[in-house]
Design a protein around this motif. Structure first.
Motif, mmCIF file in Angstrom:
data_model
loop_
_atom_site.group_PDB
_atom_site.id
_atom_site.type_symbol
_atom_site.label_atom_id
_atom_site.label_comp_id
_atom_site.label_asym_id
_atom_site.label_seq_id
_atom_site.Cartn_x
_atom_site.Cartn_y
_atom_site.Cartn_z
ATOM 1 N N ASP A 1 -9.593 -16.732 -12.649
ATOM 2 C CA ASP A 1 -8.187 -16.570 -13.024
ATOM 3 C C ASP A 1 -7.384 -17.819 -12.668
ATOM 4 O O ASP A 1 -6.556 -18.287 -13.452
ATOM 5 C CB ASP A 1 -7.602 -15.334 -12.330
ATOM 6 C CG ASP A 1 -8.265 -14.043 -12.793
ATOM 7 O OD1 ASP A 1 -8.784 -14.019 -13.924
ATOM 8 O OD2 ASP A 1 -8.261 -13.063 -12.030
ATOM 9 N N ARG B 1 -3.115 -15.413 -16.001
ATOM 10 C CA ARG B 1 -2.869 -14.048 -15.549
ATOM 11 C C ARG B 1 -3.981 -13.643 -14.581
ATOM 12 O O ARG B 1 -5.098 -14.132 -14.686
ATOM 13 C CB ARG B 1 -2.856 -13.046 -16.730
ATOM 14 C CG ARG B 1 -1.685 -13.193 -17.680
ATOM 15 C CD ARG B 1 -0.376 -12.760 -17.022
ATOM 16 N NE ARG B 1 0.756 -12.800 -17.930
ATOM 17 C CZ ARG B 1 1.513 -13.864 -18.166
ATOM 18 N NH1 ARG B 1 1.206 -15.018 -17.568
ATOM 19 N NH2 ARG B 1 2.532 -13.819 -18.984
ATOM 20 N N GLN B 2 -3.661 -12.730 -13.663
ATOM 21 C CA GLN B 2 -4.716 -12.179 -12.818
ATOM 22 C C GLN B 2 -5.400 -11.073 -13.601
ATOM 23 O O GLN B 2 -4.910 -9.949 -13.685
ATOM 24 C CB GLN B 2 -4.152 -11.631 -11.509
ATOM 25 C CG GLN B 2 -5.262 -11.078 -10.612
ATOM 26 C CD GLN B 2 -4.755 -10.542 -9.291
ATOM 27 O OE1 GLN B 2 -3.667 -10.882 -8.852
ATOM 28 N NE2 GLN B 2 -5.550 -9.700 -8.651
ATOM 29 N N THR C 1 -8.303 -18.529 -2.881
ATOM 30 C CA THR C 1 -9.111 -18.329 -4.077
ATOM 31 C C THR C 1 -10.520 -17.957 -3.636
ATOM 32 O O THR C 1 -11.072 -18.573 -2.733
ATOM 33 C CB THR C 1 -9.146 -19.619 -4.921
ATOM 34 O OG1 THR C 1 -7.803 -20.008 -5.225
ATOM 35 C CG2 THR C 1 -9.912 -19.393 -6.206
ATOM 36 N N GLN D 1 -2.541 -12.476 -0.001
ATOM 37 C CA GLN D 1 -2.625 -12.513 -1.461
ATOM 38 C C GLN D 1 -3.852 -13.325 -1.848
ATOM 39 O O GLN D 1 -4.049 -14.433 -1.342
ATOM 40 C CB GLN D 1 -1.343 -13.178 -1.973
ATOM 41 C CG GLN D 1 -1.095 -13.202 -3.450
ATOM 42 C CD GLN D 1 0.233 -13.902 -3.735
ATOM 43 O OE1 GLN D 1 0.632 -14.812 -3.011
ATOM 44 N NE2 GLN D 1 0.918 -13.463 -4.760
ATOM 45 N N TYR E 1 -9.037 -7.225 -7.356
ATOM 46 C CA TYR E 1 -9.723 -7.653 -6.143
ATOM 47 C C TYR E 1 -11.039 -6.898 -5.960
ATOM 48 O O TYR E 1 -12.056 -7.511 -5.588
ATOM 49 C CB TYR E 1 -8.836 -7.454 -4.911
ATOM 50 C CG TYR E 1 -9.547 -7.866 -3.640
ATOM 51 C CD1 TYR E 1 -9.774 -9.211 -3.363
ATOM 52 C CD2 TYR E 1 -10.034 -6.919 -2.746
ATOM 53 C CE1 TYR E 1 -10.462 -9.606 -2.227
ATOM 54 C CE2 TYR E 1 -10.717 -7.308 -1.604
ATOM 55 C CZ TYR E 1 -10.933 -8.645 -1.345
ATOM 56 O OH TYR E 1 -11.626 -9.025 -0.223
ATOM 57 N N THR F 1 -1.405 -18.191 -7.864
ATOM 58 C CA THR F 1 -1.872 -17.156 -6.946
ATOM 59 C C THR F 1 -2.013 -15.823 -7.677
ATOM 60 O O THR F 1 -1.624 -15.688 -8.835
ATOM 61 C CB THR F 1 -0.881 -16.974 -5.781
ATOM 62 O OG1 THR F 1 0.389 -16.581 -6.309
ATOM 63 C CG2 THR F 1 -0.700 -18.277 -5.020
ATOM 64 N N GLY F 2 -2.570 -14.836 -6.975
ATOM 65 C CA GLY F 2 -2.758 -13.524 -7.565
ATOM 66 C C GLY F 2 -1.497 -12.678 -7.539
ATOM 67 O O GLY F 2 -0.469 -13.058 -6.968
ATOM 68 N N ASP F 3 -1.584 -11.511 -8.157
ATOM 69 C CA ASP F 3 -0.463 -10.575 -8.190
ATOM 70 C C ASP F 3 -0.550 -9.534 -7.086
ATOM 71 O O ASP F 3 0.469 -9.020 -6.630
ATOM 72 C CB ASP F 3 -0.415 -9.840 -9.539
ATOM 73 C CG ASP F 3 -0.196 -10.792 -10.703
ATOM 74 O OD1 ASP F 3 0.503 -11.807 -10.514
ATOM 75 O OD2 ASP F 3 -0.738 -10.520 -11.795
ATOM 76 N N THR G 1 -8.702 -10.239 -12.997
ATOM 77 C CA THR G 1 -9.799 -9.674 -12.213
ATOM 78 C C THR G 1 -9.248 -8.963 -10.991
ATOM 79 O O THR G 1 -8.756 -9.607 -10.066
ATOM 80 C CB THR G 1 -10.769 -10.782 -11.765
ATOM 81 O OG1 THR G 1 -11.116 -11.592 -12.881
ATOM 82 C CG2 THR G 1 -12.020 -10.178 -11.142
ATOM 83 N N CYS H 1 -6.720 -14.492 -5.170
ATOM 84 C CA CYS H 1 -6.895 -14.577 -6.628
ATOM 85 C C CYS H 1 -8.310 -15.034 -6.938
ATOM 86 O O CYS H 1 -8.846 -15.949 -6.294
ATOM 87 C CB CYS H 1 -5.876 -15.553 -7.233
ATOM 88 S SG CYS H 1 -5.697 -15.396 -9.031
ATOM 89 N N TYR H 2 -8.918 -14.405 -7.911
ATOM 90 C CA TYR H 2 -10.287 -14.701 -8.315
ATOM 91 C C TYR H 2 -10.352 -16.085 -8.947
ATOM 92 O O TYR H 2 -9.441 -16.511 -9.660
ATOM 93 C CB TYR H 2 -10.761 -13.642 -9.297
ATOM 94 C CG TYR H 2 -12.242 -13.636 -9.574
ATOM 95 C CD1 TYR H 2 -13.156 -13.399 -8.562
ATOM 96 C CD2 TYR H 2 -12.722 -13.850 -10.862
ATOM 97 C CE1 TYR H 2 -14.517 -13.375 -8.819
ATOM 98 C CE2 TYR H 2 -14.079 -13.821 -11.137
ATOM 99 C CZ TYR H 2 -14.980 -13.583 -10.107
ATOM 100 O OH TYR H 2 -16.330 -13.560 -10.365
#
Length: 336
Positions: free
Chosen positions: A197, A286-287, A153, A191, A291, A219-221, A289, A193-194
């Motif tokens: 998010d 949801r992601q 993160t 991977q 990257y 985690t992010g997408d 933001t 994630c902001y």
């Protein structure tokens, strides 16, 4: 909804607060009061959570709580203190764990919540111990528990990492077009994630009965190789195309330098996890933001707070590259 966040000023915590403030919530944070606080209109309790008697008394006196979110529980003693403080005084407890509880050798990519937990580090082992304590409390009817396991993160207030770790000179190296090291062939997967998010996942799981007794990855997408991660970071901050130098991971780790501990424990492995379960049960997660946008905001914060170290003051990477190029050149000449 009366919410207590133990911690409250860290990366994920600030994202949680921002999302909770869009709901009908009465937010209190408990921490030492030693970290920059930009949370706005929240109530603040100051203390040391490792002073267990004082911590437990303070939490109990200001409760009961509809929701408690513990962001800074890192060992079994702290988890047991939470249970003593909150037994019968908490409508829903959320614990911030980590994907490090799965261990680092991923046999399934992406890793989901059914994957056995075989932690590689003391950090991961301690988080598993905390999870087990909280799940036993859940089963005993002391309070409903939800476990959330973030991966990498990032955001304002934190560093921009690289494949070797999180040294503060990385951004300046990119800006100057200096070579950067990526271990192995650069094809390891990562991977990110902001923080806002990830925080949204915690904030909207809070109080949701369908999340009781469950564990979730958060985690992010976007999944990228370490080469792509480095290239995207450079592009996002307006730096030139990076000159990436690949050096065998085992050779780097043979240096046994403390700067390479993140590579040894984390970054030498794939880091890809599924968050589909959390998306199913908490559709607000949801992601949102990308990257590129998130890292621009992060670097703006680093610049504003003078957190970027000039590359000229940190020759660690340059010395490794110089030796690698010398040895690899001699090896090529010997084979010619």
């Amino acid at each position: 909804m009366k919410v207590l966040i133990i911690g409250g000023t860290g990366l994920i915590s600030s994202g949680i607060v921002k999302s909770l403030q869009t709901r009908e919530t009465d937010i209190t944070v408990f921490n030492r009061g030693q970290t920059e606080d930009t949370l706005g209109a929240v109530k603040r309790l100051h203390g040391d959570r490792n002073d267990y008697s004082s911590f437990e008394r303070t939490v109990a006196e200001h409760g009961p709580w509809d929701v408690v979110i513990d962001m800074i529980c890192f060992n079994a003693a702290q988890a047991e203190s939470d249970v003593r403080a909150l037994d019968g005084r908490c409508g829903h407890f959320l614990f911030c764990s980590t994907v490090c509880t799965y261990g680092n050798t991923q046999t399934t990519v992406p890793t989901d919540e059914l994957t056995p937990q075989l932690p590689h580090s003391d950090y991961g082992r301690n988080k598993v111990a905390c999870e087990q304590i909280f799940l036993r409390a859940h089963e005993a009817g002391k309070f409903p528990v939800t476990i959330i396991r973030p991966s990498h993160t990032y955001g304002p207030g934190g560093p921009v990492i690289n494949n070797l770790g999180w040294e503060a000179s990385f951004v300046d190296r990119l800006r100057q077009g200096l070579p950067v090291i990526v271990s192995g062939d650069g094809h390891g997967l990562w991977q990110s994630c902001y923080h806002e998010d990830v925080g949204r996942g915690f904030a909207y799981a809070a109080g949701e009965s369908r999340c009781f007794g469950e564990a979730y990855n958060a985690t992010g997408d976007e999944i990228a190789t370490w080469d792509e991660y480095t290239q995207r970071t450079a592009a996002a901050i307006g730096a030139p195309e990076p000159r990436i130098v690949h050096i065998p991971t085992d050779l780097l780790l043979a240096l046994k330098h403390e700067r390479l501990q993140p590579l040894e424990e984390i970054f030498r492995y794939h880091g890809v996890y599924s968050s589909e379960k959390l998306k199913r049960d908490v559709p607000e997660f949801r992601q949102k933001t990308p990257y590129a946008e998130g890292v621009r905001r992060t670097v703006e914060w680093l610049d504003a707070h003078h957190k970027i170290t000039p590359a000229k003051e940190d020759d660690f990477v340059d010395r490794i590259i110089a030796q690698w190029e010398k040895v690899s050149g001699e090896f090529k000449s010997a084979l010619a």
